[in-house]
Scaffold this active site. Structure first.
Site, PDB file in Angstrom:
ATOM      1  N   GLU A  39       5.815  -4.973  -4.254  1.00 45.52           N
ATOM      2  CA  GLU A  39       5.506  -4.839  -2.959  1.00 45.52           C
ATOM      3  C   GLU A  39       4.825  -5.897  -2.157  1.00 45.52           C
ATOM      4  O   GLU A  39       5.113  -5.940  -1.014  1.00 45.52           O
ATOM      5  CB  GLU A  39       4.657  -3.243  -2.904  1.00 45.52           C
ATOM      6  N   HIS A  73       2.308  10.005  -6.503  1.00 42.30           N
ATOM      7  CA  HIS A  73       3.587  10.086  -5.412  1.00 42.30           C
ATOM      8  C   HIS A  73       3.300  11.046  -4.429  1.00 42.30           C
ATOM      9  O   HIS A  73       4.308  11.481  -3.780  1.00 42.30           O
ATOM     10  CB  HIS A  73       4.754  10.672  -6.375  1.00 42.30           C
TER      11      HIS A  73
END
Length: 661
Positions: free
Chosen positions: A400, A467
């Site tokens: 990322e 998540h």
């Protein structure tokens, strides 16, 4: 004197002398700066004495329209690109004629005029910027290369490995230059890595690599020139380790007592400027008279331009200018929705926006994990590869941080970038370039970041601690970012279109639990919705309810169960900027306020909004501002634990308490 083996190959005397002048200029400037710093006229200095051949050699083999990304010890890059010295001096003195309006120091700046992109102190992100710049060149089928510098210390950063991996996988024409000068600040190389040569790491990325004597200007120039020509014809990354030595401290204040004297003695005889001068003199290419003439010319330029900067007034603080430069000025483009509508899900609205924006902007690239053939974890980009191709819909490695930096590089080189975080939680590994690079670039040197980071977020799906976060407060706190968080398909499409149009960095939150549970009539054609405009979902007189994302739907459900409650329900939609006008008008009408957020309480946007309402509307309030949020814990996995964690059930109780106040 000569300790370096020079081979001029077929270089003309004109080129040989030009390289000497380019070496001499940064050395003489540095010698001047070292005097000035002792006199207290320069506040800080990172010396590149002993390393000039690298900066000069790299810059000399690049074409003027090819980007170069230097570090803080690469004065020769700036002088070889012929930046007027008075502008460099102004930058170092924090004056208006510099490149950062006094907001950043030394070499922490860039300039599109000279195709130089300066570093940030976190070092690693610039490697990703180089990837993005090179990707833009490759997408336009331009035979251009990009050169980026790093030190041996920064090769320990994760960004270094991510950047090399991405460049290798995508065949990006990036020249990665490691200046191995033996030390980080004070940490020697034997405490930083255990491979014999940093160039050996290239093999791990399937990348060719070379070791070059960084003090030998002709070896640097000849090898890099050969590579530059080859890389333009056959785009690919190359890793180059320049062996050199830092003859001064990390910066002047740190000194050099931690470095053994014998190292200084050994490297002193390999001085890149003095050795090359002796070589030119011995071969009749340079004369003493010509050398003196060069030095006199450079000294005159230094003294003249330094004096010009001393006459330049100190920068004046302007509150309006400081605040206005946080974001690139942008006039909202109002595209009206069409009459033709269709009933679609939240997830379809986002997909439509991306698709129509890809059609609108041929220079737009989407990047993310598994977004190409697979269509993304939530299938939002399904079918995009067939329509737009893999060059513009790019699967990324799991990295990322460098992908965010790559997006910045695309923006610098005239592209728009949309980055999909597979889950908003994963943004933590890309946090640094968002808050220190994207957010600060326009303020620092007026370079915008045309980047949207999409953030699938939120609970209610039993996805557990990694998540399910809704972490908007990480970014609403950071000046320079815009933060959007829609609750309905209509808003999701219009706000994402605006985010992509806006040249500033936008963090765009999309609640996963809404993807397939919420449907709405949405215009089929392209339209936009302005940032900073809340939506009034329902109107009443008893209480103001403020929320965003899934919280809006929780509030709607609970209010529908209590028809006796007359409430204004405000969906913020945009968190940065906020629609204070709508909020204050409602509060002054109802006198009571409850703010519902899914994030944990402490440090969340409800806290800041509550404080602002108390400060601005205190005399209109009939009760303290009430905040409702999730528990002060990570979000759990099992449904009964997650239901307890989320604030939906507590909201009803707190709302009734507030109304009875």
């Amino acid at each position: 004197m000569e300790t370096l083996n020079y081979d001029k190959k077929s270089l003309s005397n004109e080129v040989l002398l030009d390289l000497y002048k380019k070496l001499l200029k940064p050395r003489m400037i540095e010698e001047k700066m070292l005097i000035l710093i002792r006199q207290g006229k320069v506040s800080k200095w990172f010396s590149g004495i002993g390393q000039e051949a690298i900066a000069v050699g790299v810059t000399s083999v690049l074409e003027n329209d090819e980007y170069i990304l230097p570090m803080h010890r690469n004065l020769g890059v700036f002088t070889s690109r012929n930046i007027p010295l008075h502008r460099l001096f102004s930058q170092w003195q924090g004056k208006a004629n510099g490149f950062t309006k006094g907001r950043d120091r030394s070499f922490h700046f860039g300039t599109q005029e000279y195709k130089i992109i300066g570093m940030i102190s976190h070092l690693g992100p610039q490697l990703g910027i180089a990837d993005g710049i090179a990707l833009a060149h490759k997408l336009r089928k331009e035979n251009k290369i990009t050169a980026v510098f790093t030190g041996e210390g920064a090769t320990s950063e994760g960004d270094f490995h991510e950047a090399l991996n991405v460049a290798s996988v995508w065949d990006l024409p990036v020249m990665f230059i490691i200046e191995n000068n033996g030390y980080g600040l004070s940490t020697p190389t034997n405490e930083q890595y255990r491979c014999e040569n940093l160039a050996d790491r290239g093999a791990g990325y399937g990348m060719e690599s070379y070791i070059i004597d960084g003090n030998n200007i002709l070896e640097v120039y000849n090898k890099l020139n050969e590579l530059a020509i080859s890389m333009r014809e056959n785009p690919r990354p190359v890793l180059i380790e320049m062996k050199t030595f830092r003859m001064r401290g990390h910066e002047e204040a740190s000194g050099t007592k931690y470095i053994p004297q014998e190292l200084f003695d050994m490297w002193k005889v390999k001085d890149p400027v003095e050795n090359y001068k002796e070589y030119l003199l011995e071969n009749g290419i340079l004369t003493t008279e010509l050398d003196e003439a060069f030095r006199a010319e450079i000294k005159n330029e230094i003294d003249t331009d330094w004096q010009k900067v001393q006459e330049e007034p100190a920068i004046e603080a302007s509150l309006e200018e400081e605040l206005n430069d946080v974001y690139k000025p942008y006039t909202f483009e109002d595209y009206k929705p069409s009459e033709t509508k269709e009933n679609i899900r939240f997830i379809d609205a986002i997909s439509q926006s991306l698709k129509q924006s890809m059609e609108k902007y041929p220079n737009m690239v989407i990047m993310g994990q598994d977004i190409a053939e697979y269509g993304g974890a939530f299938k939002i980009t399904q079918g995009f590869v067939e329509e737009f191709g893999k060059e513009r819909v790019r699967n990324t490695p799991i990295c990322e941080s460098i992908i965010v930096s790559t997006a910045m590089g695309l923006s610098i080189n005239k592209y728009k970038a949309v980055v999909e975080m597979q889950f908003a939680d994963f943004v933590s590994t890309g946090f640094n370039p968002i808050v220190n690079l994207l957010a600060k670039s326009h303020y620092r040197w007026l370079e915008h970041a045309d980047v949207v980071v999409r953030m699938p977020c939120g609970g209610g799906t039993q996805a557990g601690p990694f998540h399910s976060q809704t972490n908007e407060a990480w970014f609403t706190k950071t000046p320079g970012l815009k933060v959007v968080y829609p609750a309905f398909p209509y808003d999701a499409k219009g706000l994402l279109n605006t985010a992509i149009n806006d040249p500033n960095p936008v963090i765009y939150f999309e609640h996963k639990a809404l993807y397939r549970s919420i449907q709405q009539e949405v215009p089929v054609d392209y339209y936009t919705i302005p940032f900073g405009k809340a939506a009034m979902i329902k109107e009443g007189n008893d209480v103001t309810v403020i929320s965003f994302g899934a919280g809006v739907h929780w509030a709607m459900e609970i209010l529908s169960n209590h028809p006796e409650i007359s409430a204004d329900l405000i969906d913020l939609r945009s968190l940065q900027p906020l629609d204070y006008e709508t909020i204050f008008a409602s509060v002054k009408k109802t006198g009571k306020v409850i703010i519902l957020q899914e994030d944990t309480m402490f440090g969340g946007i409800a806290s800041d909004l509550s404080a602002t309402i108390m400060e601005t509307c205190f005399e209109s309030l009939d009760a303290p501002v009430k905040r409702v949020a999730s528990l002060e814990s990570p979000i759990p996995f099992m449904k009964n634990l997650e239901d307890q964690y989320l604030p939906k059930a507590r909201f009803e109780k707190e709302l009734l308490v507030l109304l009875d106040y």
